[in-house]
Design a protein around this motif. Sequence first.
Motif, mmCIF file in Angstrom:
data_model
loop_
_atom_site.group_PDB
_atom_site.id
_atom_site.type_symbol
_atom_site.label_atom_id
_atom_site.label_comp_id
_atom_site.label_asym_id
_atom_site.label_seq_id
_atom_site.Cartn_x
_atom_site.Cartn_y
_atom_site.Cartn_z
ATOM 1 N N ILE A 69 -7.154 11.043 -24.939
ATOM 2 C CA ILE A 69 -8.017 10.573 -23.853
ATOM 3 C C ILE A 69 -8.108 9.058 -23.919
ATOM 4 N N GLY A 70 -7.879 8.413 -22.795
ATOM 5 C CA GLY A 70 -7.955 6.952 -22.761
ATOM 6 C C GLY A 70 -7.696 6.430 -21.370
ATOM 7 N N GLU A 71 -7.309 5.173 -21.310
ATOM 8 C CA GLU A 71 -7.074 4.510 -20.039
ATOM 9 C C GLU A 71 -5.588 4.211 -19.875
ATOM 10 N N GLU A 72 -5.051 4.595 -18.720
ATOM 11 C CA GLU A 72 -3.689 4.195 -18.396
ATOM 12 C C GLU A 72 -3.657 2.714 -18.054
ATOM 13 N N ASN A 73 -2.493 2.090 -18.246
ATOM 14 C CA ASN A 73 -2.371 0.681 -17.876
ATOM 15 C C ASN A 73 -2.593 0.469 -16.391
ATOM 16 N N ASN A 74 -2.134 1.428 -15.595
ATOM 17 C CA ASN A 74 -2.358 1.347 -14.150
ATOM 18 C C ASN A 74 -2.788 2.733 -13.662
ATOM 19 N N PRO A 75 -4.063 3.113 -13.903
ATOM 20 C CA PRO A 75 -4.483 4.470 -13.586
ATOM 21 C C PRO A 75 -4.600 4.763 -12.109
ATOM 22 N N ASP A 76 -4.531 3.729 -11.263
ATOM 23 C CA ASP A 76 -4.743 3.946 -9.836
ATOM 24 C C ASP A 76 -3.433 4.055 -9.057
ATOM 25 N N ARG A 77 -2.307 4.132 -9.733
ATOM 26 C CA ARG A 77 -1.025 4.243 -9.049
ATOM 27 C C ARG A 77 -0.161 5.280 -9.766
ATOM 28 N N ASP A 78 0.464 6.164 -8.991
ATOM 29 C CA ASP A 78 1.378 7.118 -9.591
ATOM 30 C C ASP A 78 2.590 7.306 -8.690
ATOM 31 N N LEU A 79 3.635 7.879 -9.264
ATOM 32 C CA LEU A 79 4.884 8.107 -8.545
ATOM 33 C C LEU A 79 4.908 9.538 -8.024
ATOM 34 N N CYS A 80 5.144 9.695 -6.730
ATOM 35 C CA CYS A 80 5.204 11.013 -6.103
ATOM 36 C C CYS A 80 6.518 11.132 -5.319
ATOM 37 N N TRP A 81 6.719 12.303 -4.731
ATOM 38 C CA TRP A 81 7.887 12.536 -3.882
ATOM 39 C C TRP A 81 7.424 12.980 -2.505
ATOM 40 N N MET A 82 8.050 12.442 -1.474
ATOM 41 C CA MET A 82 7.800 12.869 -0.109
ATOM 42 C C MET A 82 8.954 13.770 0.321
ATOM 43 N N ILE A 83 8.615 14.963 0.773
ATOM 44 C CA ILE A 83 9.603 15.940 1.245
ATOM 45 C C ILE A 83 9.355 16.155 2.732
ATOM 46 N N GLU A 84 10.407 16.050 3.542
ATOM 47 C CA GLU A 84 10.251 16.160 4.988
ATOM 48 C C GLU A 84 11.346 17.021 5.603
ATOM 49 N N SER A 85 11.012 17.655 6.712
ATOM 50 C CA SER A 85 12.009 18.376 7.493
ATOM 51 C C SER A 85 11.563 18.417 8.950
ATOM 52 N N ASN A 86 12.536 18.258 9.868
ATOM 53 C CA ASN A 86 12.265 18.349 11.307
ATOM 54 C C ASN A 86 12.610 19.759 11.786
ATOM 55 N N ILE A 87 11.657 20.430 12.436
ATOM 56 C CA ILE A 87 11.828 21.835 12.828
ATOM 57 C C ILE A 87 11.543 21.977 14.321
ATOM 58 N N ASP A 88 12.489 22.581 15.055
ATOM 59 C CA ASP A 88 12.314 22.717 16.508
ATOM 60 C C ASP A 88 12.454 24.161 16.989
ATOM 61 N N ASP A 89 12.511 25.132 16.054
ATOM 62 C CA ASP A 89 12.785 26.505 16.480
ATOM 63 C C ASP A 89 11.906 27.523 15.765
#
Length: 389
Positions: A235-255
Amino acid sequence: MSTAYLDCFSGISGDMTLGALLHAGLKQEFLLSELEKLNLSGYRIEIQSSKRGSISGNSVEVIIDKNQPVRNLHDILAIIDGSRLPHEVKEKSSRIFQLLAKAEAEVHNVEISSVHFHEVGAVDAVIDIVGAVIGMESLGIHKIIASPVNVGSGIVKTAHGILPVPAPATVSLLQGKPTYAGGISMELTTPTGAAILAGLVQEFRDQPLMKVERIGYGLGKADPPGWPNCLRILIGEENNPDRDLCWMIESNIDDMNPEIYGFVMERLFDQGALDVFLTPIIMKKGRPATRISVLSPAGMEDALVKIIFHETTAIGVRRYSVERDKLERKIVGVETHYGEIPVKIAYLGKDMVNLSPEYEACRKLASENKVPLKQVYNEALSAARRIYE
């Protein structure tokens, strides 16, 4: 506000989690007094200092002193909801139990309402899960990260007979999360421990760069020779606790029938998506369509992509990494004419920049008092502003 890193090198169980929190500084007297708010009887808790291998830590055992009734999910949620525990503890504990019941129901092919918690021991599970949430809140932990999880191997005897390790419910709860089996042939991760991970952990990855302030070891029941059977929490403090790396997943759907989107969003959130949203777009030849966008924690994107392919008509997705900046948040209770309402407060550094009453609490009180929802919401907002602005 701190970050906790769960080092699951020997798996995780409910009692190991509770033991690690106690060893890291959770006050035993506070834990026991909070658990009394559940109004459960017929049990006692033994907390001891001991060793597993060469590592010292705390072991926790819930001892049942009298026969307990068989309890299903509805019974457990009623106990939690009817307690005097803080709203945040109730909400997180209930979510963990819902995940556990859902996994058990899927494995045994029964309705979720038919799941009885004999396999995890209803009282044991309530104490372990609610106690773990109480501990995280008490120690000011706002973010939980876990290592890849050692699930163990072999077989285990259960109320359902002989099962492979990891147990089917454990596999279901940890689907899409990094797991492995190594070191020793035994059950290292239990369904209760897996449910705690599924319900509380935001990221599964190696230990982040952090200044460790507290260390705790929670000891498992088994003490195999030459193997340190324990869970470590840092338990402690991250150097930058307010930022994290995520992934954006997208798809275009028309049917696809638009009625399906609601179900798809539920499935994605249940699997661990951080956010899901829909955007109306125009595709080639002027065709109206919908873009589904899913924000995924690092390491969970493959499981979320599978849901998109299984549940929608998409035949391809795009994914790209994004950085997410987050405001520091805390939840406080404010008194109104209608009852206490939790309010989320967001800070940018030391400056408060946002106040937001919890919707579900406002909705419930509006319904109970037969008044407009906006009236309850505005009163909670005004009460919070008088205190915190």
